[in-house]
Design a protein around this motif. Structure first.
Motif, PDB file in Angstrom:
ATOM      1  N   LEU A   6      -4.196  -9.127  -1.548  1.00  0.00           N
ATOM      2  CA  LEU A   6      -3.604 -10.279  -1.576  1.00  0.00           C
ATOM      3  C   LEU A   6      -2.006  -9.998  -1.170  1.00  0.00           C
ATOM      4  O   LEU A   6      -1.483  -9.084  -1.766  1.00  0.00           O
ATOM      5  CB  LEU A   6      -3.680 -10.961  -2.742  1.00  0.00           C
ATOM      6  N   THR A   7      -1.510 -10.449  -0.116  1.00  0.00           N
ATOM      7  CA  THR A   7      -0.323 -10.263   0.379  1.00  0.00           C
ATOM      8  C   THR A   7       0.538 -11.627   0.516  1.00  0.00           C
ATOM      9  O   THR A   7       0.003 -12.681   0.717  1.00  0.00           O
ATOM     10  CB  THR A   7      -0.106  -9.498   1.867  1.00  0.00           C
ATOM     11  N   THR A   8       1.820 -11.507  -0.009  1.00  0.00           N
ATOM     12  CA  THR A   8       2.657 -12.723  -0.050  1.00  0.00           C
ATOM     13  C   THR A   8       3.842 -12.391   0.328  1.00  0.00           C
ATOM     14  O   THR A   8       4.341 -11.357   0.241  1.00  0.00           O
ATOM     15  CB  THR A   8       2.712 -13.491  -1.555  1.00  0.00           C
ATOM     16  N   ASP A  36      -0.141  -3.419  -7.731  1.00  0.00           N
ATOM     17  CA  ASP A  36       0.901  -4.361  -7.522  1.00  0.00           C
ATOM     18  C   ASP A  36       2.045  -3.489  -6.860  1.00  0.00           C
ATOM     19  O   ASP A  36       2.424  -2.633  -7.552  1.00  0.00           O
ATOM     20  CB  ASP A  36       1.340  -4.949  -8.718  1.00  0.00           C
ATOM     21  N   GLU A  37       2.306  -4.036  -5.760  1.00  0.00           N
ATOM     22  CA  GLU A  37       3.099  -3.186  -4.819  1.00  0.00           C
ATOM     23  C   GLU A  37       4.403  -4.397  -4.338  1.00  0.00           C
ATOM     24  O   GLU A  37       4.092  -5.193  -3.668  1.00  0.00           O
ATOM     25  CB  GLU A  37       2.841  -2.545  -3.685  1.00  0.00           C
ATOM     26  N   ASP A  38       5.563  -3.810  -4.550  1.00  0.00           N
ATOM     27  CA  ASP A  38       6.860  -4.733  -4.165  1.00  0.00           C
ATOM     28  C   ASP A  38       7.155  -4.020  -2.724  1.00  0.00           C
ATOM     29  O   ASP A  38       7.643  -3.055  -2.878  1.00  0.00           O
ATOM     30  CB  ASP A  38       7.850  -4.617  -4.963  1.00  0.00           C
ATOM     31  N   TRP A  39       6.962  -4.741  -1.575  1.00  0.00           N
ATOM     32  CA  TRP A  39       7.380  -4.160  -0.321  1.00  0.00           C
ATOM     33  C   TRP A  39       8.777  -4.617   0.048  1.00  0.00           C
ATOM     34  O   TRP A  39       9.354  -3.857   1.086  1.00  0.00           O
ATOM     35  CB  TRP A  39       6.598  -4.636   0.764  1.00  0.00           C
ATOM     36  N   GLY A  40       9.512  -5.337  -0.915  1.00  0.00           N
ATOM     37  CA  GLY A  40      10.977  -5.605  -0.550  1.00  0.00           C
ATOM     38  C   GLY A  40      11.232  -6.768   0.150  1.00  0.00           C
ATOM     39  O   GLY A  40      10.399  -7.446   0.778  1.00  0.00           O
ATOM     40  N   GLY A  54      12.370 -12.656   3.805  1.00  0.00           N
ATOM     41  CA  GLY A  54      11.426 -13.007   2.660  1.00  0.00           C
ATOM     42  C   GLY A  54      11.052 -11.770   2.065  1.00  0.00           C
ATOM     43  O   GLY A  54      11.312 -10.748   2.250  1.00  0.00           O
ATOM     44  N   VAL A  55      10.645 -12.026   0.774  1.00  0.00           N
ATOM     45  CA  VAL A  55      10.133 -10.881  -0.160  1.00  0.00           C
ATOM     46  C   VAL A  55       8.708 -10.807   0.041  1.00  0.00           C
ATOM     47  O   VAL A  55       7.992 -11.635  -0.295  1.00  0.00           O
ATOM     48  CB  VAL A  55      10.758 -11.049  -1.615  1.00  0.00           C
ATOM     49  N   PHE A  56       8.359  -9.617   0.332  1.00  0.00           N
ATOM     50  CA  PHE A  56       6.820  -9.078   0.460  1.00  0.00           C
ATOM     51  C   PHE A  56       6.244  -8.411  -0.932  1.00  0.00           C
ATOM     52  O   PHE A  56       7.042  -7.681  -1.325  1.00  0.00           O
ATOM     53  CB  PHE A  56       6.604  -8.327   1.573  1.00  0.00           C
ATOM     54  N   HIS A  57       5.098  -8.942  -1.327  1.00  0.00           N
ATOM     55  CA  HIS A  57       4.398  -8.524  -2.307  1.00  0.00           C
ATOM     56  C   HIS A  57       2.933  -8.094  -1.928  1.00  0.00           C
ATOM     57  O   HIS A  57       2.314  -9.028  -1.293  1.00  0.00           O
ATOM     58  CB  HIS A  57       4.306  -9.413  -3.847  1.00  0.00           C
ATOM     59  N   HIS A  58       2.231  -7.128  -2.313  1.00  0.00           N
ATOM     60  CA  HIS A  58       1.022  -6.804  -2.023  1.00  0.00           C
ATOM     61  C   HIS A  58       0.119  -6.416  -3.410  1.00  0.00           C
ATOM     62  O   HIS A  58       0.517  -5.602  -4.041  1.00  0.00           O
ATOM     63  CB  HIS A  58       0.874  -5.489  -1.066  1.00  0.00           C
TER      64      HIS A  58
END
Length: 91
Positions: A6-8, A36-40, A54-58
């Motif tokens: 899931l990517t947001t 849970d990864e914070d892609w910044g 935008g802030v990307f989370h995976h």
């Protein structure tokens, strides 16, 4: 139970609140998060809802297909989530 990624992309102005809303939604629908990864924060290719950044989370998670459908519907309603993508993994 199936495995998903899931990517947001969330609003920069609501960085922390959006992350907690996402985690609450996943918990509410019994989605177990394994990673849970914070892609910044990144510049978007084109504006989404008038946002340039935008802030990307995976997330890697496992859940029932019906739970994932409910999560996707809630993400569409949430104003802090600009985009989301769910991919089912084989296996």
């Amino acid at each position: 139970m199936r495995n998903y990624e899931l990517t947001t992309i969330t609003r920069v102005s609501a960085r922390e609140s959006a992350k907690s809303e996402i985690q609450d939604t996943l918990k509410k629908h019994s989605v177990s998060v394994t990673s849970d990864e914070d892609w910044g924060q990144r510049k978007l290719w084109h504006p989404i809802k008038h946002e340039e950044q935008g802030v990307f989370h995976h997330y890697k998670c496992s859940a029932d297909p019906s739970a994932i459908e409910k999560v996707e519907k809630e993400f569409l309603i949430n104003q802090n989530i600009l985009r989301s993508m769910v991919v089912r993994l084989n296996g």
